[in-house]
Structure formats: structure tokens, C-alpha cells
Motif scaffolding. Structure first.
Motif, PDB file in Angstrom:
ATOM      1  N   ARG A 121      38.204 -50.310  44.145  1.00 46.51           N
ATOM      2  CA  ARG A 121      38.139 -51.500  43.994  1.00 46.51           C
ATOM      3  C   ARG A 121      38.617 -52.251  45.535  1.00 46.51           C
ATOM      4  NH1 ARG A 121      41.370 -52.759  38.488  1.00 46.51           N
ATOM      5  NH2 ARG A 121      41.902 -50.665  38.493  1.00 46.51           N
ATOM      6  N   ARG A 122      39.456 -52.196  45.848  1.00 50.31           N
ATOM      7  CA  ARG A 122      39.572 -52.736  46.931  1.00 50.31           C
ATOM      8  C   ARG A 122      38.462 -53.029  48.184  1.00 50.31           C
ATOM      9  NH1 ARG A 122      43.960 -56.509  49.437  1.00 50.31           N
ATOM     10  NH2 ARG A 122      42.834 -56.454  51.216  1.00 50.31           N
ATOM     11  N   LEU A 123      38.626 -51.665  48.278  1.00 50.66           N
ATOM     12  CA  LEU A 123      37.210 -51.204  49.232  1.00 50.66           C
ATOM     13  C   LEU A 123      35.746 -51.729  49.103  1.00 50.66           C
ATOM     14  CD1 LEU A 123      35.986 -49.491  51.964  1.00 50.66           C
ATOM     15  CD2 LEU A 123      35.400 -47.851  50.111  1.00 50.66           C
ATOM     16  N   LYS A 124      35.302 -51.747  47.956  1.00 53.93           N
ATOM     17  CA  LYS A 124      34.245 -52.179  47.210  1.00 53.93           C
ATOM     18  C   LYS A 124      34.348 -53.496  47.864  1.00 53.93           C
ATOM     19  CE  LYS A 124      31.154 -52.616  43.416  1.00 53.93           C
ATOM     20  NZ  LYS A 124      30.782 -51.955  42.179  1.00 53.93           N
ATOM     21  N   ALA A 125      35.664 -54.559  47.107  1.00 50.53           N
ATOM     22  CA  ALA A 125      35.690 -55.694  46.766  1.00 50.53           C
ATOM     23  C   ALA A 125      35.434 -56.730  48.502  1.00 50.53           C
ATOM     24  CB  ALA A 125      36.895 -56.519  46.763  1.00 50.53           C
ATOM     25  N   GLU A 126      36.615 -55.589  50.006  1.00 47.01           N
ATOM     26  CA  GLU A 126      35.766 -56.200  50.928  1.00 47.01           C
ATOM     27  C   GLU A 126      34.610 -56.095  51.232  1.00 47.01           C
ATOM     28  OE1 GLU A 126      37.916 -57.486  52.442  1.00 47.01           O
ATOM     29  OE2 GLU A 126      40.269 -56.690  51.586  1.00 47.01           O
ATOM     30  N   ARG A 127      34.385 -54.615  51.125  1.00 53.66           N
ATOM     31  CA  ARG A 127      32.217 -55.007  51.016  1.00 53.66           C
ATOM     32  C   ARG A 127      31.491 -55.796  50.939  1.00 53.66           C
ATOM     33  NH1 ARG A 127      28.269 -52.827  48.505  1.00 53.66           N
ATOM     34  NH2 ARG A 127      29.727 -52.124  47.002  1.00 53.66           N
ATOM     35  N   ILE A 128      32.202 -56.323  49.296  1.00 52.43           N
ATOM     36  CA  ILE A 128      31.074 -57.380  48.938  1.00 52.43           C
ATOM     37  C   ILE A 128      31.524 -58.911  49.658  1.00 52.43           C
ATOM     38  CG2 ILE A 128      30.535 -58.593  47.155  1.00 52.43           C
ATOM     39  CD1 ILE A 128      31.147 -55.926  45.132  1.00 52.43           C
ATOM     40  N   ALA A 129      32.716 -58.601  50.247  1.00 48.32           N
ATOM     41  CA  ALA A 129      33.475 -60.387  50.676  1.00 48.32           C
ATOM     42  C   ALA A 129      32.849 -60.285  52.254  1.00 48.32           C
ATOM     43  CB  ALA A 129      35.059 -60.374  50.697  1.00 48.32           C
ATOM     44  N   ARG A 130      32.364 -59.550  52.822  1.00 49.31           N
ATOM     45  CA  ARG A 130      31.705 -59.890  54.133  1.00 49.31           C
ATOM     46  C   ARG A 130      30.214 -59.429  53.782  1.00 49.31           C
ATOM     47  NH1 ARG A 130      36.668 -58.536  54.102  1.00 49.31           N
ATOM     48  NH2 ARG A 130      37.853 -58.103  55.990  1.00 49.31           N
ATOM     49  N   GLY A 131      29.409 -59.453  52.635  1.00 47.39           N
ATOM     50  CA  GLY A 131      28.224 -59.220  52.321  1.00 47.39           C
ATOM     51  C   GLY A 131      27.495 -58.295  52.664  1.00 47.39           C
ATOM     52  N   ILE A 132      27.727 -56.762  53.013  1.00 48.50           N
ATOM     53  CA  ILE A 132      27.594 -55.614  53.247  1.00 48.50           C
ATOM     54  C   ILE A 132      27.289 -54.639  52.169  1.00 48.50           C
ATOM     55  CG2 ILE A 132      28.474 -53.751  54.300  1.00 48.50           C
ATOM     56  CD1 ILE A 132      30.327 -54.898  56.075  1.00 48.50           C
ATOM     57  N   THR A 133      26.300 -54.488  52.047  1.00 45.68           N
ATOM     58  CA  THR A 133      25.402 -53.903  51.178  1.00 45.68           C
ATOM     59  C   THR A 133      25.752 -52.071  51.344  1.00 45.68           C
ATOM     60  OG1 THR A 133      23.744 -53.188  51.837  1.00 45.68           O
ATOM     61  CG2 THR A 133      23.452 -54.828  50.624  1.00 45.68           C
ATOM     62  N   GLN A 134      25.794 -51.555  50.084  1.00 46.87           N
ATOM     63  CA  GLN A 134      26.301 -49.863  50.143  1.00 46.87           C
ATOM     64  C   GLN A 134      25.214 -49.142  51.395  1.00 46.87           C
ATOM     65  OE1 GLN A 134      26.045 -48.366  45.459  1.00 46.87           O
ATOM     66  NE2 GLN A 134      27.892 -48.697  46.213  1.00 46.87           N
ATOM     67  N   ASP A 135      23.811 -49.898  51.031  1.00 43.72           N
ATOM     68  CA  ASP A 135      23.029 -49.448  52.263  1.00 43.72           C
ATOM     69  C   ASP A 135      23.197 -49.349  53.798  1.00 43.72           C
ATOM     70  OD1 ASP A 135      21.156 -48.085  50.073  1.00 43.72           O
ATOM     71  OD2 ASP A 135      20.412 -49.902  49.797  1.00 43.72           O
ATOM     72  N   GLN A 136      24.097 -50.729  53.756  1.00 40.10           N
ATOM     73  CA  GLN A 136      23.992 -50.485  55.116  1.00 40.10           C
ATOM     74  C   GLN A 136      25.470 -50.240  55.864  1.00 40.10           C
ATOM     75  OE1 GLN A 136      24.276 -55.346  54.132  1.00 40.10           O
ATOM     76  NE2 GLN A 136      22.592 -55.784  55.295  1.00 40.10           N
ATOM     77  N   MET A 137      25.977 -50.034  54.880  1.00 44.94           N
ATOM     78  CA  MET A 137      27.408 -49.132  54.849  1.00 44.94           C
ATOM     79  C   MET A 137      27.206 -47.587  55.560  1.00 44.94           C
ATOM     80  SD  MET A 137      30.384 -50.713  54.998  1.00 44.94           S
ATOM     81  CE  MET A 137      31.607 -49.676  54.908  1.00 44.94           C
ATOM     82  N   ALA A 138      25.843 -46.918  54.672  1.00 45.09           N
ATOM     83  CA  ALA A 138      25.698 -45.859  54.381  1.00 45.09           C
ATOM     84  C   ALA A 138      25.382 -45.879  56.160  1.00 45.09           C
ATOM     85  CB  ALA A 138      24.619 -45.172  53.827  1.00 45.09           C
ATOM     86  N   SER A 139      24.226 -46.455  56.029  1.00 46.47           N
ATOM     87  CA  SER A 139      23.146 -46.341  57.922  1.00 46.47           C
ATOM     88  C   SER A 139      24.791 -46.580  58.628  1.00 46.47           C
ATOM     89  CB  SER A 139      22.791 -47.539  58.054  1.00 46.47           C
ATOM     90  OG  SER A 139      21.777 -47.416  59.511  1.00 46.47           O
ATOM     91  N   ARG A 140      25.574 -47.546  58.657  1.00 48.86           N
ATOM     92  CA  ARG A 140      26.755 -47.894  59.415  1.00 48.86           C
ATOM     93  C   ARG A 140      27.850 -46.770  59.743  1.00 48.86           C
ATOM     94  NH1 ARG A 140      28.273 -54.051  58.381  1.00 48.86           N
ATOM     95  NH2 ARG A 140      26.030 -55.151  59.575  1.00 48.86           N
TER      96      ARG A 140
END
Length: 78
Positions: free
Chosen positions: A6-25
Motif C-alpha cells: 500500500r505504501r509503494l502504491k501510495a508513493e507512486r500515486i503521490a508522484r503522479g506516476i502510472t503503473q505503465d510508467q513504472m513498468a517502462s522505467r
């Protein structure tokens, strides 16, 4: 200790990063490998967590924020 997804997801969302963008990075061609990890269907390896944290702007020294201490109090060594 377990990874606090949940923390991982919250930090990703807080930074405006989508799952697609994370996967690409992370170097994956689709969102699926990342989504499976974030949703707990696939375990996150140490190197993967370190890379995810870096993408989110955390240093390796700050990885502790992504862990939950799940050892019952009565079993902890003081």
C-alpha cells in the motif's frame, strides 16, 4: 518484515506516476509485471525494490519506509 505494498502504491500515486510508467522505467514492455508485484501476486526482489524506490525518488538508505514489521510483539527480541 514484509513489503508494504500500500505504501509503494501510495508513493507512486503521490508522484503522479502510472503503473505503465513504472513498468517502462523498470524496463518492462507492459504494465503487467509491475501491476502483479504492486498487487502482491508476484514477490518483489531486493534489486527490484531498490530500483522502484529510486524511481520514486528514495535512496537505498530510505528503503525501510517500504517495510512493515509483522513480527508479533511477544516474539520480538528486545
Amino acid at each position: 518484515m514484509t513489503i508494504n505494498l500500500r505504501r509503494l502504491k501510495a508513493e507512486r500515486i503521490a508522484r503522479g506516476i502510472t503503473q505503465d510508467q513504472m513498468a517502462s522505467r523498470m524496463g518492462w514492455s507492459t504494465r503487467t509485471p509491475y501491476a502483479k508485484r504492486e498487487n502482491g501476486f508476484v514477490s518483489i526482489g531486493a534489486d527490484e525494490l531498490a530500483k522502484m524506490a529510486t524511481i520514486l525518488g528514495f535512496s537505498r538508505d530510505e528503503l525501510g519506509i517500504f517495510f512493515t514489521n509483522d513480527v508479533p510483539n511477544k516474539e520480538r527480541i528486545h
